[in-house]
Design a protein around this motif. Structure first.
Motif, PDB file in Angstrom:
ATOM      1  N   ASP A  45       1.302  -1.435   0.008  1.00 24.90           N
ATOM      2  CA  ASP A  45      -0.243  -0.283  -0.059  1.00 24.90           C
ATOM      3  C   ASP A  45       1.110   0.864  -0.187  1.00 24.90           C
ATOM      4  OD1 ASP A  45       0.628   0.838   2.462  1.00 24.90           O
ATOM      5  OD2 ASP A  45      -0.853  -0.915   3.232  1.00 24.90           O
ATOM      6  N   MET A  46       0.164   2.597  -0.948  1.00 29.66           N
ATOM      7  CA  MET A  46       1.167   3.961  -0.448  1.00 29.66           C
ATOM      8  C   MET A  46       1.183   4.351   1.115  1.00 29.66           C
ATOM      9  SD  MET A  46       1.638   5.697  -3.418  1.00 29.66           S
ATOM     10  CE  MET A  46       2.006   7.392  -3.135  1.00 29.66           C
ATOM     11  N   ASP A  47       0.841   3.949   2.106  1.00 26.69           N
ATOM     12  CA  ASP A  47       1.584   4.153   3.364  1.00 26.69           C
ATOM     13  C   ASP A  47       2.797   2.886   3.881  1.00 26.69           C
ATOM     14  OD1 ASP A  47      -0.988   5.509   4.685  1.00 26.69           O
ATOM     15  OD2 ASP A  47      -2.034   4.073   3.831  1.00 26.69           O
ATOM     16  N   PRO A  50       5.174   2.288  -1.443  1.00 26.65           N
ATOM     17  CA  PRO A  50       4.421   2.717  -1.538  1.00 26.65           C
ATOM     18  C   PRO A  50       5.911   2.272  -3.133  1.00 26.65           C
ATOM     19  CG  PRO A  50       5.659   4.809  -0.450  1.00 26.65           C
ATOM     20  CD  PRO A  50       5.667   2.752   0.231  1.00 26.65           C
ATOM     21  N   GLY A  51       5.472   1.635  -4.699  1.00 28.39           N
ATOM     22  CA  GLY A  51       6.201   1.233  -5.593  1.00 28.39           C
ATOM     23  C   GLY A  51       6.702  -0.137  -5.315  1.00 28.39           C
ATOM     24  N   VAL A  52       5.802  -0.891  -4.856  1.00 30.67           N
ATOM     25  CA  VAL A  52       6.558  -2.361  -4.310  1.00 30.67           C
ATOM     26  C   VAL A  52       4.655  -3.030  -5.472  1.00 30.67           C
ATOM     27  CG1 VAL A  52       6.657  -4.791  -2.499  1.00 30.67           C
ATOM     28  CG2 VAL A  52       8.007  -2.272  -1.762  1.00 30.67           C
ATOM     29  N   ASP A  53       5.720  -3.980  -5.512  1.00 29.45           N
ATOM     30  CA  ASP A  53       5.047  -4.713  -6.304  1.00 29.45           C
ATOM     31  C   ASP A  53       4.206  -5.880  -5.764  1.00 29.45           C
ATOM     32  OD1 ASP A  53       5.281  -3.562  -9.168  1.00 29.45           O
ATOM     33  OD2 ASP A  53       6.832  -3.582  -8.796  1.00 29.45           O
ATOM     34  N   ASP A 443      10.491  -5.854  -5.716  1.00 26.57           N
ATOM     35  CA  ASP A 443      10.208  -4.116  -5.928  1.00 26.57           C
ATOM     36  C   ASP A 443      10.473  -3.710  -7.637  1.00 26.57           C
ATOM     37  OD1 ASP A 443       9.997  -1.273  -5.674  1.00 26.57           O
ATOM     38  OD2 ASP A 443      12.261  -1.127  -5.396  1.00 26.57           O
ATOM     39  N   GLY A 444       9.755  -3.924  -8.664  1.00 28.57           N
ATOM     40  CA  GLY A 444      10.543  -4.279 -10.111  1.00 28.57           C
ATOM     41  C   GLY A 444      10.459  -5.382  -9.927  1.00 28.57           C
ATOM     42  N   SER A 445      11.906  -5.999 -10.701  1.00 29.81           N
ATOM     43  CA  SER A 445      12.349  -7.155 -10.997  1.00 29.81           C
ATOM     44  C   SER A 445      12.939  -7.029  -9.842  1.00 29.81           C
ATOM     45  CB  SER A 445      12.732  -7.029 -12.109  1.00 29.81           C
ATOM     46  OG  SER A 445      13.564  -6.816 -12.350  1.00 29.81           O
ATOM     47  N   VAL A 446      12.848  -6.312  -8.766  1.00 30.75           N
ATOM     48  CA  VAL A 446      14.289  -7.135  -7.735  1.00 30.75           C
ATOM     49  C   VAL A 446      13.833  -7.248  -5.978  1.00 30.75           C
ATOM     50  CG1 VAL A 446      16.415  -6.177  -6.850  1.00 30.75           C
ATOM     51  CG2 VAL A 446      15.896  -5.367  -8.561  1.00 30.75           C
ATOM     52  N   ILE A 448      13.985  -7.003  -1.992  1.00 30.19           N
ATOM     53  CA  ILE A 448      14.303  -6.411  -1.464  1.00 30.19           C
ATOM     54  C   ILE A 448      14.284  -6.374  -0.227  1.00 30.19           C
ATOM     55  CG2 ILE A 448      15.126  -4.179  -3.255  1.00 30.19           C
ATOM     56  CD1 ILE A 448      13.167  -2.918  -1.780  1.00 30.19           C
ATOM     57  N   ILE A 454      15.260   1.592   1.128  1.00 32.26           N
ATOM     58  CA  ILE A 454      14.529   1.889  -0.530  1.00 32.26           C
ATOM     59  C   ILE A 454      13.713   2.847   0.327  1.00 32.26           C
ATOM     60  CG2 ILE A 454      14.293   1.250  -2.424  1.00 32.26           C
ATOM     61  CD1 ILE A 454      16.472  -0.921  -1.957  1.00 32.26           C
ATOM     62  N   ARG A 458      11.595   6.411  -0.068  1.00 40.01           N
ATOM     63  CA  ARG A 458      11.027   7.171  -0.855  1.00 40.01           C
ATOM     64  C   ARG A 458       9.495   7.338  -0.070  1.00 40.01           C
ATOM     65  NH1 ARG A 458       9.244   1.609  -3.986  1.00 40.01           N
ATOM     66  NH2 ARG A 458      11.711   0.719  -4.754  1.00 40.01           N
ATOM     67  N   ILE A 459       9.966   6.684   0.828  1.00 38.52           N
ATOM     68  CA  ILE A 459       8.074   7.279   1.764  1.00 38.52           C
ATOM     69  C   ILE A 459       8.452   9.187   2.225  1.00 38.52           C
ATOM     70  CG2 ILE A 459       6.790   7.687   4.263  1.00 38.52           C
ATOM     71  CD1 ILE A 459       6.956   4.249   3.022  1.00 38.52           C
TER      72      ILE A 459
ATOM     73  N   MET B  46      -2.170   8.747   2.422  1.00 37.81           N
ATOM     74  CA  MET B  46      -0.987   8.806   1.863  1.00 37.81           C
ATOM     75  C   MET B  46      -1.130   8.412  -0.062  1.00 37.81           C
ATOM     76  SD  MET B  46       2.324   9.114   2.682  1.00 37.81           S
ATOM     77  CE  MET B  46       3.562   7.484   1.607  1.00 37.81           C
ATOM     78  N   ASP B  47      -2.154   7.957  -0.157  1.00 35.19           N
ATOM     79  CA  ASP B  47      -2.240   7.499  -1.619  1.00 35.19           C
ATOM     80  C   ASP B  47      -2.363   8.395  -2.480  1.00 35.19           C
ATOM     81  OD1 ASP B  47      -3.395   4.744  -1.907  1.00 35.19           O
ATOM     82  OD2 ASP B  47      -4.167   5.073   0.306  1.00 35.19           O
ATOM     83  N   MET B 461       7.911  10.408  -7.328  1.00 37.76           N
ATOM     84  CA  MET B 461       8.887   9.937  -6.445  1.00 37.76           C
ATOM     85  C   MET B 461       8.969   9.052  -5.344  1.00 37.76           C
ATOM     86  SD  MET B 461      11.192  12.908  -5.830  1.00 37.76           S
ATOM     87  CE  MET B 461      10.185  14.037  -4.750  1.00 37.76           C
ATOM     88  N   ALA B 462       7.974   8.228  -4.634  1.00 35.74           N
ATOM     89  CA  ALA B 462       7.340   7.103  -4.213  1.00 35.74           C
ATOM     90  C   ALA B 462       7.482   6.250  -5.112  1.00 35.74           C
ATOM     91  CB  ALA B 462       5.948   7.445  -3.057  1.00 35.74           C
ATOM     92  N   LEU B 463       6.445   6.167  -6.053  1.00 38.87           N
ATOM     93  CA  LEU B 463       6.196   4.719  -6.654  1.00 38.87           C
ATOM     94  C   LEU B 463       7.433   3.898  -7.021  1.00 38.87           C
ATOM     95  CD1 LEU B 463       2.936   5.406  -8.638  1.00 38.87           C
ATOM     96  CD2 LEU B 463       3.687   4.279  -5.864  1.00 38.87           C
ATOM     97  N   GLY B 489      16.183   6.258  -2.874  1.00 41.94           N
ATOM     98  CA  GLY B 489      14.635   4.978  -3.044  1.00 41.94           C
ATOM     99  C   GLY B 489      15.018   3.751  -4.103  1.00 41.94           C
ATOM    100  N   LEU B 490      15.837   3.187  -4.291  1.00 40.12           N
ATOM    101  CA  LEU B 490      16.290   2.053  -5.502  1.00 40.12           C
ATOM    102  C   LEU B 490      17.075   0.821  -5.047  1.00 40.12           C
ATOM    103  CD1 LEU B 490      16.311   4.978  -8.453  1.00 40.12           C
ATOM    104  CD2 LEU B 490      14.683   3.193  -7.925  1.00 40.12           C
ATOM    105  N   ILE B 542      16.629  -3.136 -12.917  1.00 42.49           N
ATOM    106  CA  ILE B 542      15.678  -3.138 -11.822  1.00 42.49           C
ATOM    107  C   ILE B 542      14.434  -3.562 -12.095  1.00 42.49           C
ATOM    108  CG2 ILE B 542      17.226  -2.389 -10.009  1.00 42.49           C
ATOM    109  CD1 ILE B 542      15.449  -0.062 -10.173  1.00 42.49           C
ATOM    110  N   GLY B 543      13.780  -3.315 -12.963  1.00 47.79           N
ATOM    111  CA  GLY B 543      11.925  -3.668 -13.618  1.00 47.79           C
ATOM    112  C   GLY B 543      11.474  -2.379 -13.025  1.00 47.79           C
ATOM    113  N   LYS B 544      12.075  -0.909 -13.167  1.00 46.92           N
ATOM    114  CA  LYS B 544      11.342   0.323 -12.631  1.00 46.92           C
ATOM    115  C   LYS B 544      12.257   1.057 -13.342  1.00 46.92           C
ATOM    116  CE  LYS B 544       9.912   1.176  -8.357  1.00 46.92           C
ATOM    117  NZ  LYS B 544       9.008   0.136  -7.817  1.00 46.92           N
TER     118      LYS B 544
END
Lengths: 557, 557
Positions: A45-47, A50-53, A443-446, A448, A454, A458-459, B46-47, B461-463, B489-490, B542-544
């Protein structure tokens, strides 16, 4: 023999709802042969993510001990039980995977995405068939849930019989898949159950659970009375519900159209594996476009408000050439999972703007839960008469409440959360070790770790914005020209009404002009100092301290 | 006279629950004299609004027409009705503010933070007292809600009488503040009601609303039976509930301690303004520490899971020297607002880990809503017999359902959302204009527009994370050394197992080595090209595709 033991170690799913992963082991301490029950995902979730798949249990401990891993066993095909088998397959040393046919079908598709062939999964028939996995003899005991072929596990060990319920409800008419059969469970329990490891999801629901069969007549009535197009959403994996919806449409003389990849995938898997003998004829979206809207019923994905699913797309406008309009009916035949409310409500409001009448499950008519309620859990305890109850599949509050129920009935129980290793060999569960555990993010294809910082960074950028500061220094460590700033996610002007970047650059320039040689020479010191200037000035201007990347370019001859 | 008109224009609160701001106007088209009813806030998440502190209605239209604004009128002291009076006071040209005593007390504190004196707010007594505001004569008609002194407004205009309900419920025993008085409302409605502008929040609740008085005996029983410390949380502004809780504690022989600034502020305002004649004696947190836990009851803020409020702090550990432990009782005497579920559940689980027994309102025993349910809305329509019903205070789905109810009873109604200007002069509401509207974010100390792109960049940036690329070019526009990257954040490594920054720098370097003079000379082109290299390489690794800030430093002689 006496220095061998039976252990239980949840790596995921105990202390949260999601990403189930339960380890059992038998043998000498530290040398137990292991099986892993379920390997699911949780959703970000965004809280917090964020950005995690996707989110997995942290399987580091199991990875380290993978030479001791006999197999992975999957109870049923929900994402929180089977979702990670592909992603983590290689890290676990390509273990054998055992499950029943329907779940195998789903698991094989997931493994296929990682180039793993179908032979990785061995299909096992229902109890009394068993498989021998090292010191374990394991059988799949049918039980009702909201997906076909859900199974409890009979895990026989030299220390006794463990019943691992998997997700379940006590439904005698689940419509698809095997019904709850108390006699079968009683019979299996007869030789004595060492431990019942038991679903806790609905422990706070005070009334006995309701049967899937109750939904049909209500849906049928609703669809029969509908004047225009009908759209219904539910979990795609709830194949019984999908069929109930489709049959209600068929009886009302409507053509049925399935929208959403998961919806088609689940129905397909059900038919391929024979769990679904019949399903109303469906039309493609292209055909649906040609059918008068009062003769159409669509069954679609996205009951949880997922932005990319069919429900959300239809609410936003045209999807596959189909659009909703004034007087259409949209049915949520589902419950909103906590955390998804805002997404679901957003869809309801978009539908309202289109003039669509939304029916949800606020009164329980169009949905029943797939999990055992409190009295059902008590029934399960009574029927199986376990020596100990280990609550699983629940947040801490669910596990604790479930343990209380067991203890109130005079059984021993333990609130066992992820990372706690229990020895089940004795007369009561005993905590013997705490394993370092946590979460792994896809996270994308990685993959973590959740403590890598990380996602935290981002947060912070999301909350505070970001400033890049660039300063160029010459060969003598003297500033060459003025430093400058690039802003992202920050207002252009603040208190002084001048552009924020100008104000920042002014203060940075002034600082550099006064900085001593020692600071200018030292990258770390200089960066830290420039960062501080930015954060203080920004706080003064806009009431916010941004994240800062400082780039110092030094010219070298 | 006939070319004058009565208009209604919601700027906030119609199409959402929160940030209420309703404009009424009377006069020649385009020259109407205006009043603004309520000026509230909404809360960020956050969303959609990371880093934002508060959300206001976009008052640009009103700001532009502020010479026509007679006054701001506030119905009650909830944040979504009064929260923005300080923040937007100066933009509205320092308007006069009218409200009743309790709300005035709260409003004055908010204005004080912006250096505005108490004389900005004029206190008005309840109906039949009225104030003349240009063409409007306005009275505050008492009505029950979940805060003291909530008022409907009687708005008399040359075009007829409008009743603006404000937030309300039909409670004949609200314990604090005036009870619902159907005779009073019927009498006020007798001369004829042009329009009823009416709260829609609970239109989907099918049963008549319950009275505040029902909560007391349940709470009393619960507290009387508690063995150890009792903590209860509710909205601080629900002064009646706070007193009910406190009295239950007092009757059980417990000392009462209030925790949280808002809790103390609201009780203080209630006593200062006389809406609360009595309140049990309270002890300070310091005194509370010395009291045996079985003799203590704390009433605390944070029923919605707010991270900094007392509930969350107690759940995390010691707060004001007080900590919870095994066997304590924690009562949520509240409903969780959609969107806040995860925060509330997190607290429940933390409390569970401490061994605290949590009681929530899942069965409606310890909480009643402050809004009118569907049958109550029907009662309000019947009593006031308006010519037209304009639903307000609701999401689109609430407004639409509410309008349907009115129309089913043969009244005219209009779903009017933010920015729609209605002419109420005729026999039915008529849409006459659409005003550009939206949301304003308080971001740190700066007000920004929701379309400025600032928050969008933060979400990105968060995503996606962020990369800063730095390249230095010499006087001949030739690369000076290699470009480099700073990541935030990567993940550190991706597919090729080499550090991601190395891989990115390698590709950037290669690109620069091959770039033609035209690209190297042109800042925009070069930046765009470098950005593309980073995004493509990162996607591969990294798929991002990260957000990228490119800094090109050019040495000039």
């Amino acid at each position: 023999m006496s220095n061998e033991r039976l252990i239980y170690l949840p790596l995921g799913g105990a202390g949260e709802i999601g990403m189930n992963a339960y380890v059992y082991g038998y043998g000498k301490p530290g040398q137990e042969r292991l099986i892993l029950v379920d390997l699911g995902v949780a959703f970000p979730d965004m809280d917090t993510t964020p950005g995690v798949d996707l989110i997995f249990a942290d399987i580091s401990w199991l990875e380290k001990n993978r030479d001791r891993l006999e197999a992975v066993v999957v109870t049923h095909a929900h994402e929180d039980h089977v979702g990670a088998v592909g992603h983590l397959y290689h890290r676990l040393g390509q273990p054998k995977i055992y499950t029943r046919a329907f779940t195998a079908n789903i698991a094989r598709h997931k493994l296929n995405e990682y180039g793993v062939g179908p032979e990785a999964v061995t299909t096992v028939s229902a109890w009394p068939e068993t498989v021998k996995l090292g010191p374990f003899t394991l059988g799949f005991l049918p039980i009702s849930h909201s997906i076909p072929e859900s199974s409890g596990l009979v895990i026989d060990t030299p220390a006794g019989r463990v019943l691992h319920t998997g997700d379940f409800k006590l439904d005698r008419s689940p419509l698809v898949g095997e019904a709850w059969d108390p006699d079968l469970w009683a019979e299996v329990a007869k030789p004595g159950v060492k431990a019942l490891v038991c679903d806790s999801t609905n422990v706070f629901s005070p009334n006995p659970g309701r049967s899937e069969v109750e939904v049909g007549p209500e849906v049928e009535k609703l669809v029969a009375e509908a004047k225009n197009m009908v759209v219904a959403t539910t979990f795609a994996s709830n194949v019984a519900r999908v069929r109930t919806l489709a049959e209600a449409g068929e009886r009302a003389g409507r053509s049925i159209c399935l929208l959403g990849r998961a919806m088609r995938r689940m129905v397909e898997a059900s038919i391929e594996t024979g769990v679904l003998a019949s399903f109303p004829k469906v039309v493609s979206p292209e055909e649906a476009r040609e059918i008068p809207r009062e003769s159409l019923m669509m069954i679609v994905t996205g009951s949880q408000g997922e932005r990319r699913a069919a429900s959300a797309q239809l609410a936003r406008g045209k999807h596959h050439g189909i659009s909703l309009q004034e007087g259409d009916l949209f049915l949520f035949s589902s419950k909103t999972i906590p955390g998804n409310e805002k997404g679901v409500i957003a869809i309801m409001n978009q539908l309202s703007e289109l003039g669509v009448d939304v029916v949800d499950d606020s009164n329980g008519r169009y949905h029943v839960s797939g999990h055992a309620n409190r009295p059902d859990l008590e029934t399960m305890h009574q029927i199986t008469q376990p020596q100990m109850v280990i609550p699983m599949h629940g947040e801490h509050r669910h596990l604790r409440e479930h343990a209380k129920i067991a203890m109130a009935a005079g059984r021993s129980a333990e609130v066992c959360v992820n990372g706690m290793m229990l020895d089940l060999s004795g007369n009561a569960p005993k905590v013997v070790e705490h394993i370092e555990t946590g979460r792994t993010y896809l996270d994308g294809s990685v993959q973590i770790g959740f403590l890598d910082g990380i996602v935290r960074d981002r947060i912070r950028m999301a909350l505070n914005g970001h400033v890049t500061v660039t300063a160029v220094l010459d060969e003598q460590d003297e500033p060459l020209g003025d430093p400058w700033c690039d802003l992202m996610g920050l207002p252009e002007t603040g208190r002084s009404k001048a552009p924020l970047s100008d104000v920042l650059e002014g203060d940075l320039s002034q600082f550099l002009g006064r900085a001593d040689a020692k600071t200018l020479r030292d990258d770390d010191k200089l960066e830290e100092a420039l960062r501080r200037v930015v954060r203080n000035t920004a706080n003064d201007e806009i009431g916010k301290k941004p994240e800062v990347t400082v780039v110092v370019s030094r010219l070298t001859s």
